[in-house]
Design a protein around this motif. Sequence first.
Motif, PDB file in Angstrom:
ATOM      1  N   LEU A 148      -7.569   1.498  -3.946  1.00 36.42           N
ATOM      2  CA  LEU A 148      -7.882   0.075  -3.842  1.00 36.42           C
ATOM      3  C   LEU A 148      -9.050  -0.271  -4.754  1.00 36.42           C
ATOM      4  O   LEU A 148     -10.118   0.341  -4.665  1.00 36.42           O
ATOM      5  CB  LEU A 148      -8.251  -0.290  -2.409  1.00 36.42           C
ATOM      6  CG  LEU A 148      -7.117  -0.446  -1.399  1.00 36.42           C
ATOM      7  CD1 LEU A 148      -7.688  -0.560   0.012  1.00 36.42           C
ATOM      8  CD2 LEU A 148      -6.266  -1.667  -1.718  1.00 36.42           C
ATOM      9  N   CYS A 198       0.834  -1.202   0.000  1.00 34.88           N
ATOM     10  CA  CYS A 198       0.000   0.000   0.000  1.00 34.88           C
ATOM     11  C   CYS A 198       0.868   1.251   0.000  1.00 34.88           C
ATOM     12  O   CYS A 198       0.561   2.225  -0.706  1.00 34.88           O
ATOM     13  CB  CYS A 198      -0.939  -0.014   1.204  1.00 34.88           C
ATOM     14  SG  CYS A 198      -2.255  -1.250   1.103  1.00 34.88           S
ATOM     15  N   THR A 247      -4.602   4.842  -0.322  1.00 30.32           N
ATOM     16  CA  THR A 247      -4.303   3.855  -1.352  1.00 30.32           C
ATOM     17  C   THR A 247      -5.495   3.684  -2.284  1.00 30.32           C
ATOM     18  O   THR A 247      -6.632   3.528  -1.820  1.00 30.32           O
ATOM     19  CB  THR A 247      -3.954   2.496  -0.720  1.00 30.32           C
ATOM     20  OG1 THR A 247      -2.851   2.663   0.173  1.00 30.32           O
ATOM     21  CG2 THR A 247      -3.588   1.475  -1.788  1.00 30.32           C
TER      22      THR A 247
END
Length: 280
Positions: A183, A138, A181
Motif C-alpha cells: 500500500l 487488495c 498488500t
Amino acid sequence: MPSMVVDAHTHIFPPEMQNDRARFCEGEPAFAAIYANPEAPMVTAEGLVAAMDGDGVDVSWAVGFPWLKEENARLHNDYLMASVAQFPERLRGLAAVHPPQEWARREAERALAGGLHGLGEIAFYDSDLNVKSLAPLCRLSDEADRPILLHTNEPVGHKYPGKAPMTLAALYDLVTNHCDTKLILAHMGAGLFFYACLKREVSQALANVWLDTAAGPFLYRPRAYALAMELMGDDKVLMGSDYPLLPVKRYRRELSDPEAGLSPRQMDMIMGRNAAYLIP
C-alpha cells in the motif's frame, strides 16, 4: 544528484477528457469537484513527458481516476496502457477503478493484464474509506504482486477540492486487514506515520506501507519528510509531485530545505530509489 529520479504520483488524461471535461463531469461528482473548473490543470502523456524532460525526471508513475462509470474507467485505463506502450522507458501506469462498483475488480484485472504496473489512485472523495469494498482489489494486488496507490488526506485542517471525510481508524483497519498488500498512501498517508512511534503494534502493521509526498508542500512543513523516514524507515517515502498540480522542482526545494534535514542518501532514496524498488 540522485542516481535516478522517479516521480511516483502524476496524472494524465486522454485528450477528449481534457478538451471536453464538462461532458465527463456528468454523473461523476468527484471528477466535477476537482476538474470542472477550466483552470484546473490537466495534461496528456506527451505533456507529462515534456515536463519530465524539463525537470530532469527519468520515470513517472501515471495514475488513473476513480470513475463511477465503467466506460469512463475503461477509456482512461486504455489511455494509460497506450501511453505506457508509447513511452515504455519513461512511464509506469497505474489503473484506477472505484471499488464499490460491481465491475471494479474485473476492470482492474483487465488493466493489469494489459500492461499496467499497479492500481491507483484509488480514492473515496465523498466518504470515509469503504474497507470492505477494497478487499477484492487488495487480494488482486497480492496475487499480482503489484502495489496500490491509495488517496489519503489529513482528517483535520483546511478544506480543499478532493479532501475526503477520512478517518485514521478506517485507514488503519485497511492496513491491518491487508498486511500483505503493498500500500502506498498518497499525500503523506493522512499523518498515519506519526503513530509509528507508538510502542505496540503500529510500526509492525506499517511494515508493508509506503508514503508519497504528493501535494506535501501545500500541507506539511519540510520537517515532516524526515520525521516520516525516522519513524517508518528511510525506504518508506516516495517523491510524488501530483503533477500537473505542482512541478518536481517545488519538491526539490522543499526536500532540500534545512528544516527537512535530509542526508544525501535520504534524498537519493526519496527521489527515486524507493519507487524503483516497488516498480522497476
